[in-house]
Design an enzyme around this catalytic site. Structure first.
Site, PDB file in Angstrom:
ATOM      1  N   ARG A   8       4.074 -13.132  -1.978  1.00  0.00           N
ATOM      2  CA  ARG A   8       5.142 -12.623  -0.885  1.00  0.00           C
ATOM      3  C   ARG A   8       4.517 -12.188   0.276  1.00  0.00           C
ATOM      4  O   ARG A   8       5.020 -12.582   1.286  1.00  0.00           O
ATOM      5  CB  ARG A   8       6.100 -11.992  -1.619  1.00  0.00           C
ATOM      6  CG  ARG A   8       7.380 -11.411  -0.645  1.00  0.00           C
ATOM      7  CD  ARG A   8       8.060 -10.444  -1.212  1.00  0.00           C
ATOM      8  NE  ARG A   8       9.094 -10.053  -0.281  1.00  0.00           N
ATOM      9  CZ  ARG A   8      10.305  -9.360  -0.519  1.00  0.00           C
ATOM     10  NH1 ARG A   8      10.391  -8.552  -1.884  1.00  0.00           N
ATOM     11  NH2 ARG A   8      11.006  -8.782   0.371  1.00  0.00           N
ATOM     12  N   ASN A  20      15.123 -16.887  -5.984  1.00  0.00           N
ATOM     13  CA  ASN A  20      15.112 -17.222  -4.698  1.00  0.00           C
ATOM     14  C   ASN A  20      13.972 -18.528  -4.209  1.00  0.00           C
ATOM     15  O   ASN A  20      12.972 -18.321  -4.969  1.00  0.00           O
ATOM     16  CB  ASN A  20      14.724 -16.221  -3.537  1.00  0.00           C
ATOM     17  CG  ASN A  20      15.831 -15.295  -3.215  1.00  0.00           C
ATOM     18  OD1 ASN A  20      17.088 -15.888  -3.209  1.00  0.00           O
ATOM     19  ND2 ASN A  20      15.896 -14.088  -3.055  1.00  0.00           N
ATOM     20  N   CYS A  41      23.800 -15.094  -5.816  1.00  0.00           N
ATOM     21  CA  CYS A  41      23.013 -14.182  -4.783  1.00  0.00           C
ATOM     22  C   CYS A  41      24.221 -12.940  -5.043  1.00  0.00           C
ATOM     23  O   CYS A  41      25.316 -12.913  -5.097  1.00  0.00           O
ATOM     24  CB  CYS A  41      23.212 -14.962  -3.412  1.00  0.00           C
ATOM     25  SG  CYS A  41      22.280 -13.996  -2.348  1.00  0.00           S
ATOM     26  N   HIS A  70      21.998 -17.582   1.625  1.00  0.00           N
ATOM     27  CA  HIS A  70      21.169 -16.762   2.864  1.00  0.00           C
ATOM     28  C   HIS A  70      21.577 -17.460   4.185  1.00  0.00           C
ATOM     29  O   HIS A  70      20.736 -17.277   5.151  1.00  0.00           O
ATOM     30  CB  HIS A  70      19.639 -16.778   2.787  1.00  0.00           C
ATOM     31  CG  HIS A  70      19.494 -15.871   1.529  1.00  0.00           C
ATOM     32  ND1 HIS A  70      18.143 -15.533   0.831  1.00  0.00           N
ATOM     33  CD2 HIS A  70      20.193 -14.894   0.515  1.00  0.00           C
ATOM     34  CE1 HIS A  70      18.218 -14.553   0.249  1.00  0.00           C
ATOM     35  NE2 HIS A  70      19.348 -14.323  -0.118  1.00  0.00           N
ATOM     36  N   TYR A  91      20.685 -12.288   6.972  1.00  0.00           N
ATOM     37  CA  TYR A  91      19.573 -13.466   6.824  1.00  0.00           C
ATOM     38  C   TYR A  91      19.976 -13.960   8.283  1.00  0.00           C
ATOM     39  O   TYR A  91      19.131 -14.975   8.695  1.00  0.00           O
ATOM     40  CB  TYR A  91      19.671 -14.284   5.909  1.00  0.00           C
ATOM     41  CG  TYR A  91      18.889 -13.517   4.686  1.00  0.00           C
ATOM     42  CD1 TYR A  91      17.913 -13.591   4.388  1.00  0.00           C
ATOM     43  CD2 TYR A  91      20.058 -12.962   3.828  1.00  0.00           C
ATOM     44  CE1 TYR A  91      17.275 -12.821   3.470  1.00  0.00           C
ATOM     45  CE2 TYR A  91      19.494 -12.379   2.533  1.00  0.00           C
ATOM     46  CZ  TYR A  91      18.031 -12.410   2.423  1.00  0.00           C
ATOM     47  OH  TYR A  91      17.602 -11.495   1.657  1.00  0.00           O
TER      48      TYR A  91
END
Length: 418
Positions: free
Chosen positions: A91, A145, A165, A195, A242
């Protein structure tokens, strides 16, 4: 009574989920909860705390844990997926190397999001296939995700799956608090892709209160989203957080380049959480967990799983096939909208015609997601390049080339074809 398996059960998120199962046992009466994770040390800590949470709240269910996926999913009525392939190290890379090209670095958006999809889709499909062999009737609830792409992969492969989500339930709870009403009195006209969503109306008692909500609480909502109040007023809707990566891309890139990555912050938080989880006196989710993200995830997961297993037809915001709901998208696009959920799955409710401002961006990102899934399933540098070129935050051949090289260089250990 029901058996539920959480794959990725060693996550520091898991006590949030367990707390929801304990509090909402009348909604989802679990007889057994199984945590599956290859990280035995984390699993022991998380599993121990999970048992203590159940005991404190008087839940009669049994909690077990194992590194053996096949054993863990055997006999499960539903399997929840909450994976992070490559962990916080991967990440951190997703959030940093795109910045070198002046593009946003984020784990679900842009080039970093594509990297996560490429790592994740093959792993999730392998897990789902093993679930199907062991337990063909089990439902898969995906919280992994990028949820939209992962859910599309699962549904396209014929799995009994729904994507989940926490953005919508987070807005519902926030708006209820601002309005001084119970959360169940608030329903959202939530539409878009995972998102990439907007709240176009907020209904209380059959009336749209969104205009008054923005007028009276616009400053607080804008501050939460880290967007200008003026933008919300001009749009007349509430975008998800987002959308900041799209509406304020260059400002976000400058901001991200000047501070440690979110992954670095979360890695330190996880270390502290695991230290807390090791305390045998701890028998509730710690306050620090609220800063980890995933607020109200447990309530959303309980509600969705209960609807699937009990066939109640409750309306919940989920990720599922479009099937004509948004007529400008293909049927096999995965959208995030309110749906009636029963034992046959999620059935999107009708959506009023979407304004071009939103429909255009949704169509663009859907095209990217189609190409991203192709790249995840089939591999190849050219497929990665095409997906990046199609992404509205990239869209230039020079950037797409450089980002493709960087993505492959940083993810070789996770991509068998690279």
């Amino acid at each position: 009574m029901l058996k539920l398996t959480v794959v990725g059960g060693g996550s520091t998120y898991t006590p949030e989920l367990v707390d929801g199962f304990a509090r909402l046992r009348d909604v989802l009466p679990l007889e057994e909860l199984v945590l599956v994770d290859p990280a035995a040390d984390r699993l022991e800590l998380v599993g121990g705390l999970a048992r203590r949470i159940f005991r404190r709240q008087g839940h009669p269910g049994r909690i077990t844990w194992t590194a053996d996926l096949d054993a863990g999913v055997d006999g499960a009525d539903a399997v929840l997926l909450q994976l992070r392939v490559g962990g916080q190290t991967a990440r951190n890379q997703d959030e940093t190397w795109p910045l070198e090209c002046g593009c946003v670095g984020q784990e679900t958006t842009g080039a970093g999001g594509l990297a996560k999809a490429l790592r994740t889709v093959p792993v999730v499909l392998d897990i789902a296939e093993r679930v199907r062999r062991r337990n063909p009737g089990a439902w898969i609830v995906d919280f992994t995700n990028p949820v939209g792409i992962v859910t599309r992969a699962l549904l396209t492969a014929g799995h009994r799956a729904v994507g989940l989500c926490n953005v919508a339930i987070g807005f519902q709870r926030k708006f209820a608090r601002l309005l001084g009403v119970a959360p169940e009195e608030v329903s959202l006209e939530h539409v878009g892709l995972n998102h990439l969503t907007w709240e176009r109306a907020v209904h209380v008692g059959g009336r749209d209160v969104l205009p008054g909500l923005l007028a009276g609480h616009g400053d607080a909502i804008a501050a939460d989203l880290r967007m200008p109040r003026e933008l919300l007023d001009r749009l007349g809707v509430v975008p998800s957080y987002y959308l900041r990566y799209f509406y304020q891309h260059d400002a976000v890139v400058r901001e991200l380049g000047g501070k440690p990555s979110r992954a670095a912050e979360v890695a330190e938080m996880e270390r502290r959480l695991l230290d807390l989880y090791a305390d045998p006196a701890l028998d509730e989710k710690p306050e620090l967990l609220g800063k980890r993200g995933g607020a109200f995830y447990s309530e959303a997961a309980v509600a969705l799983t209960s609807s699937l297993l009990r066939g109640t037809g409750d309306v919940q915001v989920v990720n599922t096939f479009n099937n004509g709901t948004l007529p400008f998208l293909p049927d096999d696009a995965v959208i995030e909208v309110p749906a009636s959920v029963d034992a046959q799955g999620a059935h999107p409710l009708p959506v009023r015609q979407l304004e071009p401002l939103y429909a255009g961006l949704i169509a663009n990102v859907t095209a990217y997601e189609h190409l991203a899934l192709e790249a995840a399933l089939e591999g190849g540098r050219d497929r990665v390049f095409r997906a990046l070129l199609a992404h509205p935050l990239i869209g230039q051949a020079e950037y797409a080339d450089r980002l493709t090289d960087a993505l492959l260089a940083h993810n070789q250990e996770h991509l068998a074809w690279a």
